[in-house]
Design an enzyme around this catalytic site. Structure first.
Site, PDB file in Angstrom:
ATOM      1  CG  HIS B   4      -1.869  -1.167   1.222  1.00  0.00           C
ATOM      2  ND1 HIS B   4      -1.522  -2.358   1.834  1.00  0.00           N
ATOM      3  CD2 HIS B   4      -3.102  -1.365   0.696  1.00  0.00           C
ATOM      4  CE1 HIS B   4      -2.500  -3.223   1.693  1.00  0.00           C
ATOM      5  NE2 HIS B   4      -3.470  -2.659   1.004  1.00  0.00           N
ATOM      6  N   GLY B  20      -4.569  11.164  10.594  1.00  0.00           N
ATOM      7  CA  GLY B  20      -5.504  10.274   9.898  1.00  0.00           C
ATOM      8  C   GLY B  20      -5.679  10.714   8.448  1.00  0.00           C
ATOM      9  NE  ARG B  87      -4.809   8.638  16.281  1.00  0.00           N
ATOM     10  CZ  ARG B  87      -5.584   9.441  15.541  1.00  0.00           C
ATOM     11  NH1 ARG B  87      -5.188   9.821  14.339  1.00  0.00           N
ATOM     12  NH2 ARG B  87      -6.747   9.862  16.001  1.00  0.00           N
ATOM     13  CB  VAL B  88      -0.483  14.551  14.969  1.00  0.00           C
ATOM     14  CG1 VAL B  88       0.774  14.698  15.807  1.00  0.00           C
ATOM     15  CG2 VAL B  88      -0.092  14.339  13.510  1.00  0.00           C
ATOM     16  N   GLY B  89      -3.778  13.528  15.851  1.00  0.00           N
ATOM     17  CA  GLY B  89      -5.155  13.475  15.371  1.00  0.00           C
ATOM     18  C   GLY B  89      -6.093  14.323  16.199  1.00  0.00           C
ATOM     19  CD  GLU B 180      -7.466   7.287  19.015  1.00  0.00           C
ATOM     20  OE1 GLU B 180      -7.838   6.152  19.410  1.00  0.00           O
ATOM     21  OE2 GLU B 180      -6.515   7.444  18.232  1.00  0.00           O
ATOM     22  CG  MET B 181     -12.400   6.331  15.430  1.00  0.00           C
ATOM     23  SD  MET B 181     -13.444   6.662  13.994  1.00  0.00           S
ATOM     24  CE  MET B 181     -13.783   5.026  13.403  1.00  0.00           C
ATOM     25  CG  ASP B 205     -16.274  16.081  18.476  1.00  0.00           C
ATOM     26  OD1 ASP B 205     -15.474  15.374  19.116  1.00  0.00           O
ATOM     27  OD2 ASP B 205     -16.776  15.704  17.409  1.00  0.00           O
TER      28      ASP B 205
END
Lengths: 236, 242
Positions: B4, B20, B87-89, B180-181, B205
């Site tokens: 990928h 993300g 990770r920055v989200g 988060e996910m 939120d």
């Protein structure tokens, strides 16, 4: 007041408590480190003491062995006696060659083969140490030049279990550095009642460790860990 | 090239930031990096390598959710030798302590995913790398940003109309800061391969208050987190490892 398992009166237990598994070790902590210790519990022989360490009020109490036993004491301490800081001081087995006997492990989080988390959560809960407590203990360990490792610890339900289909392989493969029997429950209960918790373990055996500690070495490494735990506790 | 990711070996730095959204990866590269080079456009999951304060690092989208993030993290580590992943989200606040714009530094992540139940006869505990966590914590303190270190919930479903209304409250009771996910899989794979991982999220939120961020406020507070991510990453890049 008293609870089903602790006979102390309100105010007899300090807001910060050291929790060894063995009640006789709680007695040892009180006799070795506390000024004017008072015994607040003897129900089921689970000795608990309150005294002063470097001028600050601290308690030490046994939890018994395993998640079911520590869950009873930790819950009663936070829910009924207002304890805010819980530091487990125990022994553990090392899963890593580089982590030897007498080294200290600070559990950043605990995985477990217990069912308690699956009962409570529709998903996988991650029992974590309080970060401020963890970071304080880590910095003190460095300052005291103690050999310390921070990481994932496995809390097992069974010490003797030869029949299980799964060994320790996957836990080790996915980062567990040691195993004991109480941390996951302590962290979960502390989170539920908004208290701080940390599990500090002295390595007493291990997958790669053939040596056996002499009684004197055991005592010395225990003192090292207890000193670290007490110096950390009085900051909170 | 992996399945990928279209990059050649060496085109991806050993340290990577993972938003993300691939367009956020582009934004980070254009705003903060110099001498950037786009190493991936497969599935439009843009990835860039450049320099931050003279240190070589990459930034790439992970897509949304554990499944997508798991694919990229796996390939980045096992095919490209990435050693540090941050990770920055964004996240939704679960704890009442949090406000819009606050940063959560995740030291661990719970999950509603089944990934770890397939591997462990019990409950696994995905953990961030302690030293990365500590570095981000100290930098946040130094910069006086409102940051909390603690637990996240990585959910599989963003829209879950059939879940009991109070399902999230159980996580709240047990101290989970925000939802988060992706983090649970990032942390799990990083431990598996012995590399460092961390998640920083900005509260965008919440389930406990109705306010949402304006587009402008969102951008501003994301910048604060991105900078914290870049500074944390840079502090782990040795000069000789470039």
């Amino acid at each position: 007041m008293s609870t089903p398992h602790i006979q102390a009166e309100a105010g007899q237990i300090a807001p910060r408590v050291l929790l060894p598994g063995d009640p006789l070790r709680a007695k040892y902590i009180a006799e070795t480190f506390f000024d004017s210790p008072v015994c607040f519990n003897n129900t089921r022989g689970m000795l608990g003491y309150t005294g002063r360490y470097k001028g600050v009020e601290v308690s030490a109490m046994g939890t018994g062995m395993g998640i079911p036993s520590i869950s009873i004491y930790a819950t009663e301490l936070v829910k009924f006696y207002g304890v805010k800081t819980l530091i487990r001081v125990g022994t553990c087995g090392s899963f890593r060659e580089e982590i030897g006997l007498k080294d200290i492990i600070l559990a950043q989080g605990c995985c477990t083969d217990s069912a308690i988390l699956r009962r409570k959560f529709d998903g996988d809960y991650a029992p974590l140490a309080d970060f401020a407590l963890l970071n304080t203990a880590y910095e003190k360990a460095l300052a005291q030049e103690k050999k310390v490792f921070v990481g994932l610890v496995k809390s097992s339900d069974m010490l003797y279990q030869k029949d299980k289909p799964f060994g320790f392989e996957n836990w080790i493969k996915y980062g567990a550095i040691g195993a004991e029997m109480e941390g996951a429950a302590l962290y979960t209960i502390a989170a539920r009642y908004k208290a701080r918790a940390l599990c500090i373990c002295s390595v007493s055996d291990g997958k790669f460790q053939q040596d056996v500690l002499s009684a004197e070495e055991k005592e010395r490494s225990l003192l090292d860990m207890l000193e670290l735990a007490l110096d950390t506790a009085i900051e909170f | 090239m992996s399945t990928h990711i279209g990059a050649q070996p060496e085109q991806i730095a050993q340290t990577i930031l993972l938003p993300g959204d691939p367009l956020r990866a582009k934004y980070i590269a254009e705003t903060y990096l110099t001498d950037t080079f786009c190493f991936n456009t497969v599935r439009n999951m843009l990835g860039f390598t450049g320099y931050y304060k003279g240190k070589r690092l990459s930034v790439m989208g992970s897509g949304m959710g554990i499944s997508s993030c798991g694919i990229y993290v796996h390939e980045l580590i096992s095919d490209y030798g990435v050693k540090t992943l941050i990770r920055v989200g964004t996240a939704g606040a679960i704890s009442e302590m949090l406000q819009l714009g606050d940063i959560v530094i995740a030291s661990g992540a719970c999950t509603t995913s089944n990934i770890n139940r397939l591997i462990f006869p019990g409950t696994y505990c995905p953990l961030a790398d302690f030293e990365l966590t500590r570095a981000a914590y100290l930098l946040a303190k130094e910069q006086n940003c409102r940051a909390f270190v603690g637990n996240l919930l990585s959910s599989d479903l963003f829209y879950d109309d059939d879940a009991p209304k109070d399902a999230i409250l159980q996580w709240q009771r047990y101290g989970v800061l925000a939802g988060e996910m992706e983090s649970a899989v990032l942390f799990t794979l990083a431990k598996k391969y012995g590399v460092r991982a961390l998640t920083l999220v900005t509260v965008a939120d919440s389930i406990v208050f109705p306010e949402k961020m304006s587009a402008e406020a969102r951008e501003r507070s994301l910048d604060k987190m991105i900078l914290l991510g870049l500074e944390t990453a840079a502090s782990f890049i040795k000069e000789d490892a470039q």
